[in-house]
Write a protein that holds these residues in place. Structure first.
Motif, PDB file in Angstrom:
ATOM      1  N   GLY A  50       0.802  -1.224   0.000  1.00 31.73           N
ATOM      2  CA  GLY A  50       0.000   0.000   0.000  1.00 31.73           C
ATOM      3  C   GLY A  50       0.831   1.269   0.000  1.00 31.73           C
ATOM      4  N   ALA A  51       2.170   1.120   0.014  1.00 35.40           N
ATOM      5  CA  ALA A  51       3.029   2.321  -0.002  1.00 35.40           C
ATOM      6  C   ALA A  51       3.028   2.938  -1.408  1.00 35.40           C
ATOM      7  CB  ALA A  51       4.455   1.931   0.383  1.00 35.40           C
ATOM      8  N   SER A  52       3.315   4.240  -1.463  1.00 39.97           N
ATOM      9  CA  SER A  52       3.607   4.904  -2.740  1.00 39.97           C
ATOM     10  C   SER A  52       5.102   4.844  -2.953  1.00 39.97           C
ATOM     11  CB  SER A  52       3.206   6.380  -2.690  1.00 39.97           C
ATOM     12  OG  SER A  52       1.828   6.473  -2.580  1.00 39.97           O
ATOM     13  N   VAL A  53       5.499   4.578  -4.193  1.00 43.30           N
ATOM     14  CA  VAL A  53       6.929   4.396  -4.457  1.00 43.30           C
ATOM     15  C   VAL A  53       7.366   5.258  -5.637  1.00 43.30           C
ATOM     16  CG1 VAL A  53       8.716   2.734  -5.151  1.00 43.30           C
ATOM     17  CG2 VAL A  53       6.885   2.010  -3.600  1.00 43.30           C
ATOM     18  N   ILE A  54       8.512   5.931  -5.461  1.00 38.97           N
ATOM     19  CA  ILE A  54       9.213   6.532  -6.598  1.00 38.97           C
ATOM     20  C   ILE A  54      10.473   5.695  -6.808  1.00 38.97           C
ATOM     21  CG2 ILE A  54      10.467   8.548  -7.465  1.00 38.97           C
ATOM     22  CD1 ILE A  54       8.515  10.321  -5.991  1.00 38.97           C
ATOM     23  N   GLY A  55      10.680   5.214  -8.028  1.00 32.72           N
ATOM     24  CA  GLY A  55      11.841   4.379  -8.318  1.00 32.72           C
ATOM     25  C   GLY A  55      12.791   5.091  -9.264  1.00 32.72           C
ATOM     26  N   ILE A  56      14.070   5.123  -8.889  1.00 31.24           N
ATOM     27  CA  ILE A  56      15.097   5.762  -9.729  1.00 31.24           C
ATOM     28  C   ILE A  56      15.973   4.671 -10.331  1.00 31.24           C
ATOM     29  CG2 ILE A  56      17.053   7.375  -9.760  1.00 31.24           C
ATOM     30  CD1 ILE A  56      16.131   8.519  -7.145  1.00 31.24           C
ATOM     31  N   ASP A  57      16.369   4.823 -11.559  1.00 29.88           N
ATOM     32  CA  ASP A  57      17.448   4.003 -12.117  1.00 29.88           C
ATOM     33  C   ASP A  57      18.140   4.837 -13.190  1.00 29.88           C
ATOM     34  OD1 ASP A  57      17.817   0.608 -11.945  1.00 29.88           O
ATOM     35  OD2 ASP A  57      19.025   1.751 -13.387  1.00 29.88           O
ATOM     36  N   ARG A  58      19.457   4.636 -13.283  1.00 27.97           N
ATOM     37  CA  ARG A  58      20.181   5.414 -14.298  1.00 27.97           C
ATOM     38  C   ARG A  58      20.133   4.711 -15.647  1.00 27.97           C
ATOM     39  NH1 ARG A  58      26.218   5.180 -11.616  1.00 27.97           N
ATOM     40  NH2 ARG A  58      26.817   6.529 -13.304  1.00 27.97           N
ATOM     41  N   ASP A  59      19.589   3.485 -15.656  1.00 29.74           N
ATOM     42  CA  ASP A  59      19.608   2.649 -16.850  1.00 29.74           C
ATOM     43  C   ASP A  59      18.248   2.707 -17.549  1.00 29.74           C
ATOM     44  OD1 ASP A  59      19.275   0.372 -18.500  1.00 29.74           O
ATOM     45  OD2 ASP A  59      20.880  -0.660 -17.451  1.00 29.74           O
ATOM     46  N   ALA A  60      18.252   3.160 -18.798  1.00 33.61           N
ATOM     47  CA  ALA A  60      16.990   3.328 -19.535  1.00 33.61           C
ATOM     48  C   ALA A  60      16.256   1.993 -19.703  1.00 33.61           C
ATOM     49  CB  ALA A  60      17.271   3.944 -20.901  1.00 33.61           C
ATOM     50  N   ASP A  61      17.005   0.885 -19.892  1.00 29.45           N
ATOM     51  CA  ASP A  61      16.364  -0.432 -20.051  1.00 29.45           C
ATOM     52  C   ASP A  61      15.623  -0.821 -18.765  1.00 29.45           C
ATOM     53  OD1 ASP A  61      17.456  -0.627 -22.566  1.00 29.45           O
ATOM     54  OD2 ASP A  61      19.115  -1.933 -21.968  1.00 29.45           O
ATOM     55  N   ALA A  62      16.251  -0.554 -17.624  1.00 29.95           N
ATOM     56  CA  ALA A  62      15.614  -0.896 -16.340  1.00 29.95           C
ATOM     57  C   ALA A  62      14.344  -0.068 -16.149  1.00 29.95           C
ATOM     58  CB  ALA A  62      16.594  -0.644 -15.189  1.00 29.95           C
ATOM     59  N   GLN A  83      14.255   8.310 -14.466  1.00 30.56           N
ATOM     60  CA  GLN A  83      15.602   7.948 -14.899  1.00 30.56           C
ATOM     61  C   GLN A  83      16.594   8.973 -14.373  1.00 30.56           C
ATOM     62  OE1 GLN A  83      16.273   7.302 -19.103  1.00 30.56           O
ATOM     63  NE2 GLN A  83      18.425   6.792 -18.752  1.00 30.56           N
ATOM     64  N   GLY A  84      17.586   8.508 -13.636  1.00 29.89           N
ATOM     65  CA  GLY A  84      18.575   9.418 -13.077  1.00 29.89           C
ATOM     66  C   GLY A  84      19.567   8.653 -12.233  1.00 29.89           C
ATOM     67  N   ASP A  85      20.540   9.388 -11.706  1.00 29.57           N
ATOM     68  CA  ASP A  85      21.612   8.809 -10.897  1.00 29.57           C
ATOM     69  C   ASP A  85      21.301   9.126  -9.442  1.00 29.57           C
ATOM     70  OD1 ASP A  85      23.950   8.300  -9.538  1.00 29.57           O
ATOM     71  OD2 ASP A  85      25.257   9.271 -11.006  1.00 29.57           O
ATOM     72  N   PHE A  86      21.088   8.089  -8.619  1.00 26.99           N
ATOM     73  CA  PHE A  86      20.685   8.391  -7.239  1.00 26.99           C
ATOM     74  C   PHE A  86      21.802   9.071  -6.458  1.00 26.99           C
ATOM     75  CE2 PHE A  86      22.654   4.285  -6.050  1.00 26.99           C
ATOM     76  CZ  PHE A  86      23.252   4.625  -4.848  1.00 26.99           C
ATOM     77  N   THR A  87      23.044   8.939  -6.921  1.00 25.31           N
ATOM     78  CA  THR A  87      24.126   9.610  -6.195  1.00 25.31           C
ATOM     79  C   THR A  87      24.062  11.125  -6.417  1.00 25.31           C
ATOM     80  OG1 THR A  87      25.808   9.474  -7.936  1.00 25.31           O
ATOM     81  CG2 THR A  87      25.581   7.565  -6.490  1.00 25.31           C
ATOM     82  N   ARG A  88      23.210  11.538  -7.356  1.00 25.87           N
ATOM     83  CA  ARG A  88      22.977  12.971  -7.601  1.00 25.87           C
ATOM     84  C   ARG A  88      21.486  13.264  -7.451  1.00 25.87           C
ATOM     85  NH1 ARG A  88      27.155  15.824  -8.453  1.00 25.87           N
ATOM     86  NH2 ARG A  88      29.022  14.607  -8.638  1.00 25.87           N
ATOM     87  N   VAL A  89      20.868  12.593  -6.473  1.00 27.85           N
ATOM     88  CA  VAL A  89      19.420  12.701  -6.299  1.00 27.85           C
ATOM     89  C   VAL A  89      19.004  14.153  -6.048  1.00 27.85           C
ATOM     90  CG1 VAL A  89      19.540  12.131  -3.829  1.00 27.85           C
ATOM     91  CG2 VAL A  89      17.435  11.686  -5.093  1.00 27.85           C
ATOM     92  N   ASP A  90      19.914  14.909  -5.430  1.00 24.84           N
ATOM     93  CA  ASP A  90      19.612  16.316  -5.142  1.00 24.84           C
ATOM     94  C   ASP A  90      19.528  17.154  -6.409  1.00 24.84           C
ATOM     95  OD1 ASP A  90      22.311  15.525  -5.250  1.00 24.84           O
ATOM     96  OD2 ASP A  90      22.987  17.399  -4.357  1.00 24.84           O
ATOM     97  N   GLU A  91      19.986  16.570  -7.534  1.00 21.19           N
ATOM     98  CA  GLU A  91      19.938  17.326  -8.802  1.00 21.19           C
ATOM     99  C   GLU A  91      18.826  16.824  -9.725  1.00 21.19           C
ATOM    100  OE1 GLU A  91      23.879  16.931 -10.409  1.00 21.19           O
ATOM    101  OE2 GLU A  91      24.796  17.833  -8.638  1.00 21.19           O
ATOM    102  N   ILE A  92      18.050  15.838  -9.276  1.00 27.13           N
ATOM    103  CA  ILE A  92      16.990  15.298 -10.130  1.00 27.13           C
ATOM    104  C   ILE A  92      15.741  16.170  -9.988  1.00 27.13           C
ATOM    105  CG2 ILE A  92      15.475  13.312 -10.597  1.00 27.13           C
ATOM    106  CD1 ILE A  92      17.689  11.471  -9.605  1.00 27.13           C
ATOM    107  N   PRO A  93      15.301  16.768 -11.111  1.00 26.24           N
ATOM    108  CA  PRO A  93      14.134  17.642 -11.019  1.00 26.24           C
ATOM    109  C   PRO A  93      12.937  16.866 -10.458  1.00 26.24           C
ATOM    110  CG  PRO A  93      15.116  17.743 -13.224  1.00 26.24           C
ATOM    111  CD  PRO A  93      15.815  16.639 -12.485  1.00 26.24           C
ATOM    112  N   GLY A  94      12.198  17.498  -9.604  1.00 27.41           N
ATOM    113  CA  GLY A  94      11.009  16.845  -9.045  1.00 27.41           C
ATOM    114  C   GLY A  94      11.291  16.061  -7.776  1.00 27.41           C
ATOM    115  N   LEU A  95      12.563  15.811  -7.478  1.00 29.03           N
ATOM    116  CA  LEU A  95      12.863  15.083  -6.239  1.00 29.03           C
ATOM    117  C   LEU A  95      13.487  15.985  -5.175  1.00 29.03           C
ATOM    118  CD1 LEU A  95      14.161  11.589  -7.385  1.00 29.03           C
ATOM    119  CD2 LEU A  95      11.950  12.222  -6.466  1.00 29.03           C
TER     120      LEU A  95
END
Ligand SMILES: C[S@@+](CC[C@H](N)C(=O)[O-])C[C@H]1O[C@@H](n2cnc3c(N)ncnc32)[C@H](O)[C@@H]1O
Length: 313
Positions: A50-62, A83-95
């Motif tokens: 029942g949780a809401s989830v945002i999933g990040i991956d830097r890989d377009a196939d994933a 799609q993005g790099d979680f090590t730069r999560v602070d730079e991902i628009p919307g997050l």
């Protein structure tokens, strides 16, 4: 170094690792950030609670694979893939500025990345040395053909836990002088050339993993990301990190321990400026390993180490 090695290179099994333990850690979490979406196995289990989830991956196939698998949850608004790099999560628009009750990272590469020869992660014959999780940056071939002897030695020693790193680095430099590294066979040949015909799949897996860590700058990125992710947790929220490499696990252990002590100022800072209050607590003092039953069914779980931390309420 502890003997944690990369998950095996066997293909065909795609079950997410230590799902029950992650679900237990995130009990009651309404919002979760899955930093390493992969095939979406952990996200699916969390969405089903029942949780809401945002999933990040830097890989377009994933992103494509998980988006298809979790489309029903996306339609109902409880799942979003980014799609993005979680090590730069602070730079991902919307997050930027978002907070979550649970933050998960299941590090490394997924089964489907290993299985797809064109991604270049495997040491199967003929596979072109790529290993990039995203489409940009230097490939494994670029690193092997271009890195200095010192850098190659450091990669094999620090990321591959290889005491004979210098010998292998010398062999790579010697071979590339006459012919560039192009396929997995070239690196397997160099490993055999340096260590003899007895070198086998476990050596290849460990040393290919070392090159992959260098290609994707994985350890530096993890070190950068952890405090940012910590600050994105809601009060009382939980962080769960699954590592498959001793260097990764050590970074997670040290960060979580530091956040759990009364003073968490940088070690060399002469005066305490943090107020002397722990930011949170370790959920278990030691890392959690997969149960023997899970390891029996999923060999990839063998080297997994899960660490849990809870932010102060
Ligand atoms: C072990 S798999 C995750 C599997 C996933 N938990 C599941 O249930 O299927 C790791 C995934 O993390 C991704 N990844 C690794 N480093 C990343 C990073 N810095 N930023 C975003 N994704 C990353 C990889 O592309 C891969 O898809």
């Amino acid at each position: 170094m502890s003997p944690i090695t990369e998950r095996s290179f066997e293909s065909g099994y795609h079950a997410p690792v230590m799902v029950a333990e992650v679900l237990d850690a995130f009990t009651g979490a309404d919002t979760v950030l899955d930093c390493t979406l992969g095939g979406g196995g952990h996200s699916l289990a969390l969405l089903e609670t029942g949780a809401s989830v945002i999933g990040i991956d830097r890989d377009a196939d994933a992103i494509a694979e998980a988006t298809a698998r979790l489309s029903a949850f996306a339609s109902s608004g409880s799942f979003r893939a980014v799609q993005g790099d979680f090590t730069r999560v602070d730079e991902i628009p919307g997050l930027r500025g978002e907070s979550f009750d649970g933050i998960l990272a299941d590090l490394g590469i997924s089964s489907s990345q290993i299985d797809r020869d064109e991604r270049g992660f495997s040491f199967r014959p003929g596979v072109v040395l790529d290993m990039r999780m995203s489409a940009s940056g230097d490939s494994a071939a670029d690193v092997l053909n271009g890195a200095t002897l010192e850098d190659l030695t450091r990669i094999f020693r620090d990321y591959g836990d290889e005491p004979r790193a210098r010998r292998l680095a010398n062999e790579v430099v010697r071979r590339r002088g006459t012919r560039e590294f192009v396929t997995a066979d070239d690196l397997v040949g160099a490993i055999r050339g340096a260590f003899g015909a007895n070198a086998g799949p476990s050596d290849f897996a460990r040393l290919f993993q070392a090159v992959r860590i260098a290609v994707n700058d994985e350890l530096t990125g993890l070190e950068r990301a952890l405090p940012i992710l910590r600050d994105m947790l809601t009060p009382g929220g939980s962080m769960a990190i699954i590592a498959y490499h001793s260097g990764e696990d050590r970074i997670v252990k040290h960060a979580m321990r530091a956040w759990s002590t009364a003073c968490h100022c940088p070690p060399r800072q002469p005066i305490c400026t943090c107020g002397g209050v722990a930011l949170g607590a370790l959920v278990t003092r030691k890392s959690i390993q997969a149960s023997p039953d899970e390891v029996a069914h999923n060999s990839r779980a063998r080297s997994a180490r899960l660490r849990l931390w809870r932010k102060a309420a």
